[in-house]
Design a protein around this motif. Structure first.
Motif, PDB file in Angstrom:
ATOM      1  N   ILE A  20       0.834  -1.207   0.000  1.00 50.49           N
ATOM      2  CA  ILE A  20       0.000   0.000   0.000  1.00 50.49           C
ATOM      3  C   ILE A  20       0.869   1.257   0.000  1.00 50.49           C
ATOM      4  CG2 ILE A  20      -1.654   1.348   1.363  1.00 50.49           C
ATOM      5  CD1 ILE A  20      -2.983  -1.292   2.090  1.00 50.49           C
ATOM      6  N   VAL A  21       1.960   1.232   0.764  1.00 44.69           N
ATOM      7  CA  VAL A  21       2.871   2.389   0.797  1.00 44.69           C
ATOM      8  C   VAL A  21       3.489   2.597  -0.587  1.00 44.69           C
ATOM      9  CG1 VAL A  21       5.039   3.251   1.776  1.00 44.69           C
ATOM     10  CG2 VAL A  21       3.299   2.258   3.272  1.00 44.69           C
ATOM     11  N   LYS A  22       3.846   1.511  -1.268  1.00 46.72           N
ATOM     12  CA  LYS A  22       4.390   1.629  -2.627  1.00 46.72           C
ATOM     13  C   LYS A  22       3.362   2.288  -3.553  1.00 46.72           C
ATOM     14  CE  LYS A  22       7.604  -2.257  -2.919  1.00 46.72           C
ATOM     15  NZ  LYS A  22       7.836  -3.568  -3.540  1.00 46.72           N
ATOM     16  N   LEU A  23       2.112   1.848  -3.444  1.00 47.49           N
ATOM     17  CA  LEU A  23       1.062   2.458  -4.266  1.00 47.49           C
ATOM     18  C   LEU A  23       0.908   3.940  -3.929  1.00 47.49           C
ATOM     19  CD1 LEU A  23      -1.927  -0.058  -4.473  1.00 47.49           C
ATOM     20  CD2 LEU A  23      -0.527   0.812  -6.332  1.00 47.49           C
ATOM     21  N   ARG A  24       0.997   4.250  -2.653  1.00 53.80           N
ATOM     22  CA  ARG A  24       0.831   5.640  -2.199  1.00 53.80           C
ATOM     23  C   ARG A  24       1.876   6.549  -2.840  1.00 53.80           C
ATOM     24  NH1 ARG A  24       2.590   8.778   2.329  1.00 53.80           N
ATOM     25  NH2 ARG A  24       0.973  10.250   2.936  1.00 53.80           N
ATOM     26  N   PHE A  25       3.119   6.091  -2.890  1.00 51.59           N
ATOM     27  CA  PHE A  25       4.176   6.920  -3.449  1.00 51.59           C
ATOM     28  C   PHE A  25       4.250   6.846  -4.966  1.00 51.59           C
ATOM     29  CE2 PHE A  25       5.687   6.521   0.962  1.00 51.59           C
ATOM     30  CZ  PHE A  25       5.702   7.875   1.258  1.00 51.59           C
ATOM     31  N   LYS A  26       3.624   5.859  -5.531  1.00 54.76           N
ATOM     32  CA  LYS A  26       3.572   5.724  -6.984  1.00 54.76           C
ATOM     33  C   LYS A  26       2.540   6.678  -7.592  1.00 54.76           C
ATOM     34  CE  LYS A  26       2.738   1.943 -10.255  1.00 54.76           C
ATOM     35  NZ  LYS A  26       2.323   0.537 -10.339  1.00 54.76           N
ATOM     36  N   GLY A  27       1.547   7.043  -6.795  1.00 58.77           N
ATOM     37  CA  GLY A  27       0.427   7.843  -7.301  1.00 58.77           C
ATOM     38  C   GLY A  27       0.609   9.336  -7.160  1.00 58.77           C
ATOM     39  N   ARG A  28      -0.326  10.032  -7.778  1.00 60.33           N
ATOM     40  CA  ARG A  28      -0.376  11.500  -7.723  1.00 60.33           C
ATOM     41  C   ARG A  28      -1.445  11.899  -6.706  1.00 60.33           C
ATOM     42  NH1 ARG A  28      -3.791  14.544 -10.928  1.00 60.33           N
ATOM     43  NH2 ARG A  28      -4.119  12.724 -12.238  1.00 60.33           N
ATOM     44  N   PHE A  29      -1.115  12.820  -5.820  1.00 58.14           N
ATOM     45  CA  PHE A  29      -1.994  13.223  -4.723  1.00 58.14           C
ATOM     46  C   PHE A  29      -2.940  14.345  -5.146  1.00 58.14           C
ATOM     47  CE2 PHE A  29       1.279  10.992  -2.630  1.00 58.14           C
ATOM     48  CZ  PHE A  29       0.816  10.621  -1.378  1.00 58.14           C
ATOM     49  N   VAL A  30      -4.194  14.212  -4.746  1.00 59.92           N
ATOM     50  CA  VAL A  30      -5.179  15.277  -4.905  1.00 59.92           C
ATOM     51  C   VAL A  30      -5.801  15.475  -3.524  1.00 59.92           C
ATOM     52  CG1 VAL A  30      -7.290  16.036  -6.044  1.00 59.92           C
ATOM     53  CG2 VAL A  30      -5.651  14.600  -7.292  1.00 59.92           C
ATOM     54  N   LYS A  31      -5.396  16.544  -2.851  1.00 57.38           N
ATOM     55  CA  LYS A  31      -5.881  16.807  -1.489  1.00 57.38           C
ATOM     56  C   LYS A  31      -7.279  17.411  -1.526  1.00 57.38           C
ATOM     57  CE  LYS A  31      -2.130  16.352   1.275  1.00 57.38           C
ATOM     58  NZ  LYS A  31      -2.064  15.564   2.442  1.00 57.38           N
ATOM     59  N   ARG A  32      -8.135  16.899  -0.675  1.00 54.20           N
ATOM     60  CA  ARG A  32      -9.466  17.451  -0.455  1.00 54.20           C
ATOM     61  C   ARG A  32      -9.567  17.814   1.013  1.00 54.20           C
ATOM     62  NH1 ARG A  32     -12.553  15.788  -5.096  1.00 54.20           N
ATOM     63  NH2 ARG A  32     -11.044  16.257  -6.714  1.00 54.20           N
ATOM     64  N   GLU A  33     -10.687  18.389   1.406  1.00 55.94           N
ATOM     65  CA  GLU A  33     -10.814  18.867   2.778  1.00 55.94           C
ATOM     66  C   GLU A  33     -10.664  17.744   3.817  1.00 55.94           C
ATOM     67  OE1 GLU A  33     -14.150  21.020   5.530  1.00 55.94           O
ATOM     68  OE2 GLU A  33     -14.096  21.501   3.399  1.00 55.94           O
ATOM     69  N   ASN A  34     -11.385  16.633   3.642  1.00 59.76           N
ATOM     70  CA  ASN A  34     -11.391  15.564   4.647  1.00 59.76           C
ATOM     71  C   ASN A  34     -10.719  14.270   4.197  1.00 59.76           C
ATOM     72  OD1 ASN A  34     -12.844  17.160   6.459  1.00 59.76           O
ATOM     73  ND2 ASN A  34     -14.778  16.578   5.508  1.00 59.76           N
ATOM     74  N   TYR A  35     -10.181  14.255   3.010  1.00 59.99           N
ATOM     75  CA  TYR A  35      -9.575  13.032   2.495  1.00 59.99           C
ATOM     76  C   TYR A  35      -8.583  13.389   1.392  1.00 59.99           C
ATOM     77  CZ  TYR A  35     -12.988  13.639  -1.255  1.00 59.99           C
ATOM     78  OH  TYR A  35     -13.727  14.142  -2.290  1.00 59.99           O
ATOM     79  N   THR A  36      -7.811  12.390   0.983  1.00 64.68           N
ATOM     80  CA  THR A  36      -6.833  12.564  -0.090  1.00 64.68           C
ATOM     81  C   THR A  36      -7.060  11.482  -1.139  1.00 64.68           C
ATOM     82  OG1 THR A  36      -5.197  13.430   1.462  1.00 64.68           O
ATOM     83  CG2 THR A  36      -4.370  12.630  -0.647  1.00 64.68           C
ATOM     84  N   ILE A  37      -7.138  11.893  -2.384  1.00 68.74           N
ATOM     85  CA  ILE A  37      -7.249  10.948  -3.487  1.00 68.74           C
ATOM     86  C   ILE A  37      -5.843  10.697  -4.012  1.00 68.74           C
ATOM     87  CG2 ILE A  37      -8.148  10.538  -5.803  1.00 68.74           C
ATOM     88  CD1 ILE A  37     -10.450  12.440  -5.123  1.00 68.74           C
ATOM     89  N   ILE A  38      -5.517   9.435  -4.190  1.00 66.41           N
ATOM     90  CA  ILE A  38      -4.230   9.069  -4.769  1.00 66.41           C
ATOM     91  C   ILE A  38      -4.532   8.408  -6.110  1.00 66.41           C
ATOM     92  CG2 ILE A  38      -2.128   7.712  -4.512  1.00 66.41           C
ATOM     93  CD1 ILE A  38      -2.561   7.981  -1.463  1.00 66.41           C
ATOM     94  N   ILE A  39      -4.131   9.063  -7.172  1.00 65.14           N
ATOM     95  CA  ILE A  39      -4.397   8.564  -8.519  1.00 65.14           C
ATOM     96  C   ILE A  39      -3.208   7.720  -8.964  1.00 65.14           C
ATOM     97  CG2 ILE A  39      -4.875   9.209 -10.907  1.00 65.14           C
ATOM     98  CD1 ILE A  39      -6.125  11.807  -9.706  1.00 65.14           C
ATOM     99  N   ILE A  40      -3.495   6.441  -9.211  1.00 62.09           N
ATOM    100  CA  ILE A  40      -2.460   5.486  -9.582  1.00 62.09           C
ATOM    101  C   ILE A  40      -2.398   5.392 -11.108  1.00 62.09           C
ATOM    102  CG2 ILE A  40      -1.626   3.117  -9.297  1.00 62.09           C
ATOM    103  CD1 ILE A  40      -1.910   4.689  -6.658  1.00 62.09           C
ATOM    104  N   PRO A  41      -1.221   5.648 -11.701  1.00 60.98           N
ATOM    105  CA  PRO A  41      -1.122   5.594 -13.162  1.00 60.98           C
ATOM    106  C   PRO A  41      -1.269   4.176 -13.709  1.00 60.98           C
ATOM    107  CG  PRO A  41       1.022   6.010 -12.165  1.00 60.98           C
ATOM    108  CD  PRO A  41       0.020   6.016 -11.057  1.00 60.98           C
ATOM    109  N   LYS A  42      -1.894   4.097 -14.888  1.00 59.80           N
ATOM    110  CA  LYS A  42      -2.063   2.836 -15.623  1.00 59.80           C
ATOM    111  C   LYS A  42      -2.662   1.745 -14.758  1.00 59.80           C
ATOM    112  CE  LYS A  42       1.796   3.970 -18.586  1.00 59.80           C
ATOM    113  NZ  LYS A  42       3.163   3.678 -18.971  1.00 59.80           N
ATOM    114  N   SER A  43      -3.754   2.068 -14.081  1.00 56.23           N
ATOM    115  CA  SER A  43      -4.372   1.110 -13.169  1.00 56.23           C
ATOM    116  C   SER A  43      -5.880   1.333 -13.112  1.00 56.23           C
ATOM    117  CB  SER A  43      -3.760   1.278 -11.780  1.00 56.23           C
ATOM    118  OG  SER A  43      -4.398   0.458 -10.858  1.00 56.23           O
TER     119      SER A  43
END
Length: 192
Positions: A20-43
């Motif tokens: 999960i940590v690998k996925l977290r650092f592989k993705g692009r972060f989109v911060k929102r008020e109460n949560y964070t979206i992590i967009i994983i490329p080619k997935s």
């Protein structure tokens, strides 16, 4: 034997965390008020854990709103805490098959709760179609809330079709954890 089982279970848990940590650092972060979206490329992954929603960038745009709504229910209801609790029980009580059964059941219950919350504001048949039409390509982590789980799709659609009393559902959910804990303690004390 008990220590060896706990050690192996702990190593498997650490391996899941690392993935999960690998996925977290592989993705692009989109911060929102109460949560964070992590967009994983080619997935096409779609799951949440605590305040993070992992979404693959190959997911079709028209499905993103429903998936995000679904995952936000998991975040709001703090479903990750329940799943983490059962994951820790799997480490300590690795020999007890009830832990695995109840973890699976609680995961299913979380999906039913999230689906029910989403369809309150959406068309059920449209939601069914999106569930059925999706190509399933997700990683399986037992302590994450996954939007797409092949084995659950049919059950989730059946549950969406049923009308249940909210009080009964809340009562069952509230009683499940103490009952499971009591059963695990009872079986663990008699196993020694």
């Amino acid at each position: 034997l008990l220590i060896i089982g706990i050690s192996i279970s702990s190593l498997l848990f650490i391996y899941k965390i690392v993935q999960i940590v690998k996925l977290r650092f592989k993705g692009r972060f989109v911060k929102r008020e109460n949560y964070t979206i992590i967009i994983i490329p080619k997935s096409t992954v779609a799951f949440s854990i605590f305040r993070y929603v992992f979404l693959g960038d190959d997911i079709h745009e028209e499905k993103l709103e429903d998936i995000l709504s679904h995952e936000l229910v998991h975040i709001r209801e703090k479903h990750s805490l329940d799943l983490l609790y059962f994951e820790l029980l799997r480490i300590l009580c690795w020999f007890n098959p009830l832990v695995y059964i109840y973890q699976k059941r609680i995961s299913e219950l979380h999906e039913y709760i999230a689906d029910a919350a989403v369809v309150q504001h959406k068309d059920k048949s449209d939601y069914y179609e999106k569930l059925l039409a999706e190509v399933f390509q997700t990683q399986q982590f037992s302590f994450t809330n996954q939007f797409f789980k092949k084995s659950l799709i049919k059950k989730r659609i059946k549950m969406l079709s049923k009308s249940k009393s909210k009080q009964i559902v809340k009562l069952k959910y509230a009683l499940l954890i103490p009952v499971v804990f009591g059963m695990l303690m009872y079986t663990s004390s008699h196993a020694q």
